[in-house]
Design an enzyme around this catalytic site. Structure first.
Site, PDB file in Angstrom:
ATOM      1  N   HIS A  71       0.814  -1.094  -0.111  1.00 18.71           N
ATOM      2  CA  HIS A  71      -0.095   0.042  -0.019  1.00 18.71           C
ATOM      3  C   HIS A  71       0.949   1.059  -0.091  1.00 18.71           C
ATOM      4  CE1 HIS A  71      -3.935  -2.196   1.892  1.00 18.71           C
ATOM      5  NE2 HIS A  71      -3.486  -2.560   0.280  1.00 18.71           N
ATOM      6  N   GLU A  73       0.867   3.968   1.731  1.00 16.47           N
ATOM      7  CA  GLU A  73       1.194   4.602   3.136  1.00 16.47           C
ATOM      8  C   GLU A  73       2.423   3.652   3.493  1.00 16.47           C
ATOM      9  OE1 GLU A  73      -3.548   4.559   3.007  1.00 16.47           O
ATOM     10  OE2 GLU A  73      -1.903   3.437   2.161  1.00 16.47           O
ATOM     11  N   CYS A  99      -6.582   1.885   5.104  1.00 20.83           N
ATOM     12  CA  CYS A  99      -7.117   0.694   5.755  1.00 20.83           C
ATOM     13  C   CYS A  99      -6.574   0.620   6.974  1.00 20.83           C
ATOM     14  CB  CYS A  99      -6.576  -0.614   4.768  1.00 20.83           C
ATOM     15  SG  CYS A  99      -4.844  -0.990   4.968  1.00 20.83           S
ATOM     16  N   CYS A 102      -2.796  -0.167   7.541  1.00 24.40           N
ATOM     17  CA  CYS A 102      -1.879   1.271   7.371  1.00 24.40           C
ATOM     18  C   CYS A 102      -2.283   1.904   8.562  1.00 24.40           C
ATOM     19  CB  CYS A 102      -2.238   1.674   5.852  1.00 24.40           C
ATOM     20  SG  CYS A 102      -1.480   0.749   4.555  1.00 24.40           S
TER      21      CYS A 102
END
Length: 159
Positions: A71, A73, A99, A102
């Site tokens: 992801h 992040e 999410c 993260c």
């Protein structure tokens, strides 16, 4: 005097541009980490370096989620860690609400505020975590006049 873009919209526009580098078309996500109005890191959804990308070979789906990519992040936090840049006290400008996984990493890394553009499966656990840890989150929208102002300048430059 020209109306300059506010800082929060400026950084969010950067995140939206960075998202265009994502290699998983299920969600084009990008972000910038900002400390004292300076970008210290960026990230987008993408595979582990040297590994195939979803856009090239397809998705690796587990329980409806693509697990091939890291992801955005996490990519920006990893970039800062590899370069020895502290993320303590930074803000993140991310295209999609983070999410839960993260969100945990962002809180643990010392991110002091979450700024996001799209409501995206806003996870109640992430929201609860942010509230419990005193990390504010805010949806940032871009005023179209700044986009149109840029488009007008680009058209002028081409003519």
């Amino acid at each position: 005097m020209r109306d300059r873009i506010p800082w929060n919209q400026y950084f969010m526009m950067q995140a939206l541009v960075i998202a265009q580098r994502s290699t998983c078309d299920r969600a084009l996500v990008g972000n910038v980490l900002v400390k004292d109005k300076r970008i210290i890191g960026t990230g987008y959804n993408g595979s582990v370096s040297g590994q195939p990308h979803c856009d090239d070979v397809g998705h690796q789906l587990v329980d409806g989620h693509c697990v091939r990519t890291i992801h955005s992040e996490m990519n920006s936090l990893i970039q800062c860690a590899r370069n020895g840049v502290s993320t303590d006290g930074t803000e993140i400008y991310v295209t999609h609400f983070p999410c839960y996984n993260c969100s945990k990493a962002l809180v643990q890394a010392g991110i002091k505020k979450i700024n996001y553009y799209f409501d995206y499966h806003d996870n109640p656990l992430a929201i609860s975590l942010f509230k419990d840890c005193g990390v504010p989150y805010e949806q940032i929208k871009i005023n179209r006049k700044y986009v149109e102002q840029l488009a007008h300048k680009l058209e002028e430059a081409e003519n």
